[in-house]
Every structure is written in C-alpha cells, then in structure tokens.
Design a protein around this motif. Structure first.
Motif, PDB file in Angstrom:
ATOM      1  N   THR A 221     -35.854  -8.928 -12.303  1.00 50.40           N
ATOM      2  CA  THR A 221     -35.230  -7.599 -12.153  1.00 50.40           C
ATOM      3  C   THR A 221     -34.940  -6.991 -13.531  1.00 50.40           C
ATOM      4  N   LEU A 222     -34.597  -7.850 -14.493  1.00 48.75           N
ATOM      5  CA  LEU A 222     -34.384  -7.327 -15.852  1.00 48.75           C
ATOM      6  C   LEU A 222     -35.697  -6.812 -16.434  1.00 48.75           C
ATOM      7  N   MET A 223     -36.766  -7.592 -16.246  1.00 49.18           N
ATOM      8  CA  MET A 223     -38.066  -7.229 -16.821  1.00 49.18           C
ATOM      9  C   MET A 223     -38.665  -5.990 -16.160  1.00 49.18           C
ATOM     10  N   ALA A 224     -38.147  -5.625 -14.990  1.00 50.45           N
ATOM     11  CA  ALA A 224     -38.673  -4.427 -14.317  1.00 50.45           C
ATOM     12  C   ALA A 224     -38.189  -3.144 -14.997  1.00 50.45           C
ATOM     13  N   GLU A 225     -37.170  -3.249 -15.857  1.00 48.72           N
ATOM     14  CA  GLU A 225     -36.646  -2.055 -16.533  1.00 48.72           C
ATOM     15  C   GLU A 225     -37.607  -1.623 -17.649  1.00 48.72           C
ATOM     16  N   PRO A 226     -37.776  -0.318 -17.807  1.00 48.45           N
ATOM     17  CA  PRO A 226     -38.829   0.164 -18.712  1.00 48.45           C
ATOM     18  C   PRO A 226     -38.641  -0.198 -20.188  1.00 48.45           C
ATOM     19  N   ASP A 227     -37.373  -0.369 -20.627  1.00 52.42           N
ATOM     20  CA  ASP A 227     -37.166  -0.639 -22.058  1.00 52.42           C
ATOM     21  C   ASP A 227     -36.860  -2.098 -22.366  1.00 52.42           C
ATOM     22  N   ILE A 228     -36.985  -2.976 -21.356  1.00 53.07           N
ATOM     23  CA  ILE A 228     -36.739  -4.412 -21.588  1.00 53.07           C
ATOM     24  C   ILE A 228     -38.089  -5.105 -21.735  1.00 53.07           C
ATOM     25  N   ASP A 229     -38.303  -5.673 -22.914  1.00 52.78           N
ATOM     26  CA  ASP A 229     -39.634  -6.207 -23.259  1.00 52.78           C
ATOM     27  C   ASP A 229     -39.645  -7.721 -23.389  1.00 52.78           C
ATOM     28  N   GLY A 230     -38.694  -8.384 -22.755  1.00 44.88           N
ATOM     29  CA  GLY A 230     -38.676  -9.832 -22.849  1.00 44.88           C
ATOM     30  C   GLY A 230     -37.257 -10.341 -22.809  1.00 44.88           C
ATOM     31  N   ALA A 231     -37.100 -11.636 -23.053  1.00 49.05           N
ATOM     32  CA  ALA A 231     -35.778 -12.250 -22.935  1.00 49.05           C
ATOM     33  C   ALA A 231     -35.552 -13.266 -24.044  1.00 49.05           C
ATOM     34  N   LEU A 232     -34.302 -13.348 -24.494  1.00 49.78           N
ATOM     35  CA  LEU A 232     -33.871 -14.413 -25.397  1.00 49.78           C
ATOM     36  C   LEU A 232     -32.921 -15.286 -24.573  1.00 49.78           C
ATOM     37  N   VAL A 233     -33.334 -16.523 -24.362  1.00 50.66           N
ATOM     38  CA  VAL A 233     -32.691 -17.371 -23.356  1.00 50.66           C
ATOM     39  C   VAL A 233     -32.023 -18.564 -24.031  1.00 50.66           C
ATOM     40  N   GLY A 234     -30.763 -18.802 -23.711  1.00 50.25           N
ATOM     41  CA  GLY A 234     -30.075 -19.972 -24.247  1.00 50.25           C
ATOM     42  C   GLY A 234     -30.139 -21.120 -23.252  1.00 50.25           C
ATOM     43  N   GLY A 235     -29.098 -21.236 -22.432  1.00 50.97           N
ATOM     44  CA  GLY A 235     -28.938 -22.373 -21.520  1.00 50.97           C
ATOM     45  C   GLY A 235     -30.171 -22.696 -20.684  1.00 50.97           C
ATOM     46  N   ALA A 236     -30.790 -21.682 -20.120  1.00 47.37           N
ATOM     47  CA  ALA A 236     -31.928 -21.926 -19.211  1.00 47.37           C
ATOM     48  C   ALA A 236     -33.217 -22.272 -19.951  1.00 47.37           C
ATOM     49  N   SER A 237     -33.159 -22.348 -21.294  1.00 50.52           N
ATOM     50  CA  SER A 237     -34.367 -22.763 -22.030  1.00 50.52           C
ATOM     51  C   SER A 237     -34.324 -24.250 -22.374  1.00 50.52           C
ATOM     52  N   LEU A 238     -33.243 -24.930 -21.992  1.00 48.63           N
ATOM     53  CA  LEU A 238     -33.094 -26.334 -22.412  1.00 48.63           C
ATOM     54  C   LEU A 238     -33.850 -27.302 -21.508  1.00 48.63           C
ATOM     55  N   ASP A 239     -34.147 -26.865 -20.308  1.00 48.40           N
ATOM     56  CA  ASP A 239     -34.891 -27.716 -19.385  1.00 48.40           C
ATOM     57  C   ASP A 239     -36.331 -27.190 -19.284  1.00 48.40           C
ATOM     58  N   PRO A 240     -37.333 -28.059 -19.488  1.00 52.12           N
ATOM     59  CA  PRO A 240     -38.721 -27.559 -19.536  1.00 52.12           C
ATOM     60  C   PRO A 240     -39.172 -26.891 -18.237  1.00 52.12           C
ATOM     61  N   HIS A 241     -38.689 -27.381 -17.105  1.00 54.04           N
ATOM     62  CA  HIS A 241     -39.140 -26.815 -15.829  1.00 54.04           C
ATOM     63  C   HIS A 241     -38.468 -25.467 -15.567  1.00 54.04           C
ATOM     64  N   SER A 242     -37.186 -25.403 -15.873  1.00 51.35           N
ATOM     65  CA  SER A 242     -36.463 -24.135 -15.725  1.00 51.35           C
ATOM     66  C   SER A 242     -37.057 -23.084 -16.661  1.00 51.35           C
ATOM     67  N   PHE A 243     -37.335 -23.473 -17.910  1.00 51.67           N
ATOM     68  CA  PHE A 243     -37.855 -22.481 -18.861  1.00 51.67           C
ATOM     69  C   PHE A 243     -39.278 -22.060 -18.482  1.00 51.67           C
ATOM     70  N   ALA A 244     -40.073 -23.003 -17.974  1.00 54.35           N
ATOM     71  CA  ALA A 244     -41.437 -22.634 -17.549  1.00 54.35           C
ATOM     72  C   ALA A 244     -41.375 -21.667 -16.367  1.00 54.35           C
ATOM     73  N   ARG A 245     -40.429 -21.877 -15.435  1.00 54.90           N
ATOM     74  CA  ARG A 245     -40.282 -20.960 -14.303  1.00 54.90           C
ATOM     75  C   ARG A 245     -39.894 -19.571 -14.800  1.00 54.90           C
ATOM     76  N   LEU A 246     -39.034 -19.585 -15.790  1.00 59.16           N
ATOM     77  CA  LEU A 246     -38.569 -18.332 -16.348  1.00 59.16           C
ATOM     78  C   LEU A 246     -39.714 -17.584 -17.047  1.00 59.16           C
ATOM     79  N   VAL A 247     -40.519 -18.322 -17.799  1.00 57.76           N
ATOM     80  CA  VAL A 247     -41.668 -17.711 -18.494  1.00 57.76           C
ATOM     81  C   VAL A 247     -42.630 -17.090 -17.480  1.00 57.76           C
ATOM     82  N   LYS A 248     -42.753 -17.769 -16.358  1.00 59.28           N
ATOM     83  CA  LYS A 248     -43.730 -17.301 -15.353  1.00 59.28           C
ATOM     84  C   LYS A 248     -43.098 -16.414 -14.299  1.00 59.28           C
ATOM     85  N   TYR A 249     -42.003 -15.706 -14.665  1.00 56.93           N
ATOM     86  CA  TYR A 249     -41.325 -14.847 -13.691  1.00 56.93           C
ATOM     87  C   TYR A 249     -42.358 -13.983 -12.955  1.00 56.93           C
ATOM     88  N   ALA A 250     -42.089 -13.725 -11.704  1.00 52.89           N
ATOM     89  CA  ALA A 250     -43.099 -13.022 -10.868  1.00 52.89           C
ATOM     90  C   ALA A 250     -43.288 -11.595 -11.338  1.00 52.89           C
TER      91      ALA A 250
END
Ligand SMILES: O=C[C@H](O)COP(=O)(O)O
Length: 250
Positions: A221-250
């Motif tokens: 939903t954040l990435m659907a906004e016209p001026d949001i071009d990506g994400a800087l992720v703290g907590g959810a980047s520490l687990d490889p599976h969570s971060f991979a899911r995040l990278v592959k957001y639908a």
C-alpha cells in the motif's frame, strides 16, 4: 522511470557469521528479482565479508555511515577511501539514530554526501521529523530545512546521485507506520523542496524511499503511492524470509 530501491538497515545487529548465514538464505530467494534494486547495510565488522558474499549478485552491501575526510585522527570513524578500498559503493547517511544519539547534523551530512559522490559511493540520505515537530505542525518546515541544508553548495551533477529516505522518527521501530496518505504528503513536500533546490527534472528522477515499521504486509500500500519509490527497512530486514517477502511485495 524511477527504479524502486528496497534497502535493509541492520543497525547494530548481526555478527559477521550471522550476516553470512542471512545472505546464504536470502540471496537465492531474490536471485531472479530485477524490478527493484536491493541494498543491505550491515554493521562495519560484517561489511567486508558481506561485500564478498554479494559480489556478482543483484544485491548491494553498504556502510551505515562514514566520515567525509580520507584520513585523520578521528577515532572510531571510517573514511570514504577505506570503503572504496573494500569495494563498498553504497552508504547510509544521516540516519535518525545517528542524529538523535550521536549528534549527527545536516551540515556534516552535507559534507559526507559530497565526499560520497566524489568517491563514487551512492549515498542514501535519511530525513524525517520527530513526533514533537509533527504535533507542533512543523513537519513541512523541518523536511524543507533538512533537504535544503543537505543540498547547500551541492551541484546538480552531484545531486543526481542522491537517494533520499523519508523516515518519520515516530514510526521507527515503534510498529506505528505512517499511513500511505501521510507518507505520500511528506514525500510530495520533499520532492517539491528538491525541485526548489535543484530543478524539476532532478526532483522528478530522485528516488525517495519510505522508512518506519515497513513490513511485508504493509509495503504494497505504501508503494502504491506515486511519490514513494522504495523502502528503508529496519526490523523486518533481519530475517531473510521476511525481507525476501518484503522485496517481492505484490
Ligand atoms: O533504517 C531503518 C529505519 O530506521 C526503520 O526501522 P524499522 O523498520 O525497524 O522501523
């Protein structure tokens, strides 16, 4: 026209062994991913081995901060030439934790930004207001001042290397994400200030990431906004599976 960037900031987490274990699990999960650029910012002790592990992959590793000078009596600091010597081409600058706990200022971030560009290091520069500033109705003023100070005496040729990350400090590590509307409004202000400082063309091509409690279930939903071009992720980047899911957001 603005290729999204999904960046993971590991802050003061993970030993070199833990960083390598993460990469061993994570790299195959995102190996075919080309839609977004993927950056990881491990701690300085893990950076060298992380750089070796990501070499030849679609993932870039970078430092969490750096000094602007090449060398000197600055205990605890890392210079741009030290980073390029180990093949590091990315750096995070002005993170709010550096600003809040270690006295980082945008005057210094401006020097660091110019040094990074001079050394061919891509800087991801963080900006964002504190809760008290938002509650006092000073979000716009704060963001404009941060962008303006960062870009003081910066040429357009230098500014075109900038990646910005808007991180409202009240949303970092709190589980309290800015709504897509609130984030979009802030990103619009930042883009407008970029246009005022460096012209509309550069404002239109600069990537502005959102950071603050981004998770696999709120990124789309954040990435659907016209001026949001990506994400800087703290907590959810520490687990490889969570971060991979995040990278592959639908
Ligand atoms: O650099 C990342 C940000 O500080 C966001 O951290 P968080 O995703 O844990 O809120």
């Amino acid at each position: 026209m603005r290729k999204p960037v999904i960046a993971g900031n590991w802050k003061m987490y993970k030993t070199p062994q833990e960083s390598l274990a993460f990469l061993e699990a994570f790299l195959p999960l995102v190996a075919d991913h080309t839609r977004d650029e993927i950056f990881l910012f491990p701690s300085i002790t893990s950076l060298s081995s992380a750089l070796q592990a990501v070499a030849g992959t679609n993932v870039h590793a970078g430092a969490q901060t750096m000094h602007w000078l090449n060398e000197g009596a600055f205990t605890g600091e890392t210079s741009p030439t030290m980073l390029t010597a180990i093949g590091c081409g990315h750096v995070l600058l002005g993170h709010s934790e550096q600003r809040l706990y270690f006295g980082e200022t945008y005057e210094r971030v401006n020097l660091k930004f110019k040094a990074a560009v001079a050394h061919g290091i891509t800087p991801v520069v963080c900006i964002g207001e504190q809760l008290s500033e938002r509650e006092a109705g000073r979000t716009e003023e704060t963001l404009r001042l941060q962008v303006n100070t960062l870009l003081r005496n910066v040429t357009r040729a230098e500014a075109k290397h900038l990646i910005l990350a808007y991180e409202p400090i009240w949303a970092i590590g709190t589980g309290r994400t800015a709504t897509p509307d609130v984030a979009q409004q802030a990103h619009q202000i930042v883009r407008d200030e970029l246009a005022a400082c460096c012209g509309a063309e550069l404002a239109g091509t600069t990537r502005i990431l959102y950071g603050g409690s981004v998770k696999p279930d709120n990124i789309s939903t954040l990435m659907a906004e016209p001026d949001i071009d990506g994400a800087l992720v703290g907590g959810a980047s520490l687990d490889p599976h969570s971060f991979a899911r995040l990278v592959k957001y639908a």
